[in-house]
Design an enzyme around this catalytic site. Structure first.
Site, PDB file in Angstrom:
ATOM      1  N   ARG A  79       0.874  -1.165   0.000  1.00 35.86           N
ATOM      2  CA  ARG A  79       0.000   0.000   0.000  1.00 35.86           C
ATOM      3  C   ARG A  79       0.921   1.228   0.000  1.00 35.86           C
ATOM      4  O   ARG A  79       1.981   1.210   0.645  1.00 35.86           O
ATOM      5  CB  ARG A  79      -0.859  -0.030   1.271  1.00 35.86           C
ATOM      6  N   GLY A 117       2.592   4.968   0.727  1.00 35.91           N
ATOM      7  CA  GLY A 117       2.879   5.630   1.998  1.00 35.91           C
ATOM      8  C   GLY A 117       1.683   6.474   2.443  1.00 35.91           C
ATOM      9  O   GLY A 117       0.758   6.710   1.650  1.00 35.91           O
ATOM     10  N   GLU A 132      -2.040  12.554   2.576  1.00 33.45           N
ATOM     11  CA  GLU A 132      -2.471  13.679   3.437  1.00 33.45           C
ATOM     12  C   GLU A 132      -3.814  13.376   4.105  1.00 33.45           C
ATOM     13  O   GLU A 132      -4.044  13.760   5.237  1.00 33.45           O
ATOM     14  CB  GLU A 132      -2.541  14.964   2.604  1.00 33.45           C
ATOM     15  N   TRP A 133      -4.678  12.670   3.386  1.00 34.48           N
ATOM     16  CA  TRP A 133      -5.984  12.356   3.989  1.00 34.48           C
ATOM     17  C   TRP A 133      -5.931  11.147   4.929  1.00 34.48           C
ATOM     18  O   TRP A 133      -6.752  11.057   5.837  1.00 34.48           O
ATOM     19  CB  TRP A 133      -7.047  12.161   2.897  1.00 34.48           C
ATOM     20  N   GLY A 187     -10.602   7.021  -1.112  1.00 33.25           N
ATOM     21  CA  GLY A 187     -11.112   6.336  -2.301  1.00 33.25           C
ATOM     22  C   GLY A 187     -10.451   6.830  -3.578  1.00 33.25           C
ATOM     23  O   GLY A 187      -9.236   6.823  -3.695  1.00 33.25           O
ATOM     24  N   ARG A 197      -0.963   9.217  -4.997  1.00 30.52           N
ATOM     25  CA  ARG A 197      -0.269   8.662  -3.818  1.00 30.52           C
ATOM     26  C   ARG A 197       0.429   7.342  -4.141  1.00 30.52           C
ATOM     27  O   ARG A 197       1.477   7.030  -3.582  1.00 30.52           O
ATOM     28  CB  ARG A 197      -1.241   8.515  -2.633  1.00 30.52           C
ATOM     29  N   GLU A 251      -7.790   2.477  -5.555  1.00 27.88           N
ATOM     30  CA  GLU A 251      -8.449   2.115  -4.290  1.00 27.88           C
ATOM     31  C   GLU A 251      -9.922   1.822  -4.530  1.00 27.88           C
ATOM     32  O   GLU A 251     -10.503   2.240  -5.546  1.00 27.88           O
ATOM     33  CB  GLU A 251      -8.267   3.273  -3.287  1.00 27.88           C
ATOM     34  N   LYS A 301     -13.515  10.169   9.062  1.00 31.23           N
ATOM     35  CA  LYS A 301     -13.882   8.801   9.441  1.00 31.23           C
ATOM     36  C   LYS A 301     -14.642   8.764  10.771  1.00 31.23           C
ATOM     37  O   LYS A 301     -15.604   8.012  10.917  1.00 31.23           O
ATOM     38  CB  LYS A 301     -12.637   7.902   9.498  1.00 31.23           C
ATOM     39  N   ARG A 324     -15.094  -2.947   6.304  1.00 31.56           N
ATOM     40  CA  ARG A 324     -14.302  -4.167   6.187  1.00 31.56           C
ATOM     41  C   ARG A 324     -15.037  -5.423   5.708  1.00 31.56           C
ATOM     42  O   ARG A 324     -14.399  -6.389   5.317  1.00 31.56           O
ATOM     43  CB  ARG A 324     -13.629  -4.487   7.535  1.00 31.56           C
ATOM     44  N   GLY A 377      -4.947  -0.052   0.101  1.00 34.35           N
ATOM     45  CA  GLY A 377      -5.328  -1.037   1.115  1.00 34.35           C
ATOM     46  C   GLY A 377      -6.270  -2.117   0.596  1.00 34.35           C
ATOM     47  O   GLY A 377      -6.026  -3.319   0.782  1.00 34.35           O
TER      48      GLY A 377
HETATM   49  C1  DG2 Z   1      -8.051   4.341   2.264  1.00 33.68           C
HETATM   50  C2  DG2 Z   1      -8.636   3.130   2.916  1.00 33.68           C
HETATM   51  O1  DG2 Z   1      -7.388   3.858   1.143  1.00 33.68           O
HETATM   52  O2  DG2 Z   1      -9.433   3.483   3.967  1.00 33.68           O
HETATM   53  O3  DG2 Z   1      -9.675   5.164   0.726  1.00 33.68           O
HETATM   54  O4  DG2 Z   1      -9.398   6.258   2.600  1.00 33.68           O
HETATM   55  O5  DG2 Z   1      -5.176   2.729   0.746  1.00 33.68           O
HETATM   56  O6  DG2 Z   1      -5.864   4.661  -0.632  1.00 33.68           O
HETATM   57  O7  DG2 Z   1      -5.256   4.997   1.792  1.00 33.68           O
HETATM   58  P1  DG2 Z   1      -5.851   4.090   0.754  1.00 33.68           P
HETATM   59  C3  DG2 Z   1      -9.131   5.335   1.829  1.00 33.68           C
HETATM   60  P2  DG2 Z   1      -9.959   2.357   4.981  1.00 33.68           P
HETATM   61  O8  DG2 Z   1     -10.772   1.356   4.197  1.00 33.68           O
HETATM   62  O9  DG2 Z   1      -8.741   1.731   5.619  1.00 33.68           O
HETATM   63  O10 DG2 Z   1     -10.802   3.136   5.956  1.00 33.68           O
END
Ligand code: DG2
Length: 252
Positions: free
Chosen positions: A10, A12, A15-16, A24, A62, A89, A100, A117, A188
């Site tokens: 995944r 690094g 910022e979000w 997403g 990212r 993502e 969140k 999840r 992720g």
């Molecule tokens: C995160 C995953 O994805 O969020 O979309 O906010 O890997 O691009 O940082 P990534 C996002 P969670 O499902 O862990 O809340």
């Protein structure tokens, strides 16, 4: 029989990620910490003497930045890089851009965990495909009809778009067909999909798997695409800390 190494991670911290917001498909760059994590990921890959000859990233900054930093660290900026929306993502629908913890308080613990999840947990979809949601010219390739792109996905839907690509292009094409060492820098949910696919994790058990930012893991596969041993993180202690952080995100 040859052993083929697929390195996957995944990106690094973005910022979000740092601000605890759902990201997403919104195109947010790495944070300073995320850049450091990417450099350290490069250091780990070098330490294990892994030498990627092709890299795959998503179409999101990212992931692309993390790949560039790793390749620079490895002195392998010449490496071919393929960028595909199939490694993007999970589309987080109407949650994209939201805090969140705010969503957690609104939904309650159970529903929050389900949408975040569960294999079938799907966020409320966005209504339109717009530049505000970063749906732009980067997706006007490969005969993609922009209106067909996701507006809110479960892990199940993510797997339907990523696993055929993984099998055909990455594994059969580059890893085994061309005998390349492959680096995949992604997100992720994509890493969770790849773990579920190769390890045959059940729909129920995949909800317990979280992925840290910036820690490379390796899958070793034989010529028939079977895993040789288990996958492993190049820094298990660092991965453990990152996993704990991710699993609790938004709940406090
Ligand atoms: C995160 C995953 O994805 O969020 O979309 O906010 O890997 O691009 O940082 P990534 C996002 P969670 O499902 O862990 O809340």
């Amino acid at each position: 029989m040859a052993i083929h190494k697929l390195i996957i991670l995944r990106h690094g911290e973005s910022e979000w990620n740092h601000e605890n917001k759902f990201c997403g498909w919104i195109d947010i760059p790495l944070s300073e910490k995320g850049r450091d994590e990417a450099r350290f990921a490069g250091h780990l890959i070098q330490k294990y003497n892994l030498k990627p000859t092709i890299t795959y990233t998503s179409k999101l900054t990212r992931s692309i930045q993390t790949g560039d930093i790793i390749l620079e660290e490895l002195g392998r900026l010449w490496c071919d890089v393929v960028k595909t929306w199939r490694l993007n993502e999970r589309h987080y629908g109407a949650f994209q851009g939201r805090d969140k913890n705010e969503v957690y308080c609104e939904l309650g613990a159970e529903k929050y965990q389900y949408i975040r999840r569960d294999y079938n947990g799907t966020p409320p979809p966005v209504e339109t495909q717009s530049k505000d949601d970063c749906i732009d010219e980067r997706y006007e390739v490969d005969n993609v009809d922009i209106s067909d792109l996701p507006r809110g996905e479960s892990l199940k839907l993510v797997m339907e778009r990523v696993i055929p690509y993984l099998q055909k292009e990455i594994v059969q094409g580059s890893l085994i067909g061309d005998n390349k060492t492959v680096l995949v820098v992604t997100h992720g949910s994509i890493v969770r999909s790849v773990i579920k696919y190769f390890k045959g994790v059940s729909d129920a058990d995949i909800s317990k798997i979280n992925v840290p930012t910036g820690v490379p893991m390796v899958f070793e596969l034989d010529d028939d695409c079977n895993m040789v041993g288990d996958y492993y993180y190049l820094d298990p202690e660092l991965a453990k800390k990152g996993i704990e952080k991710v699993s609790n995100e938004g709940t406090k």
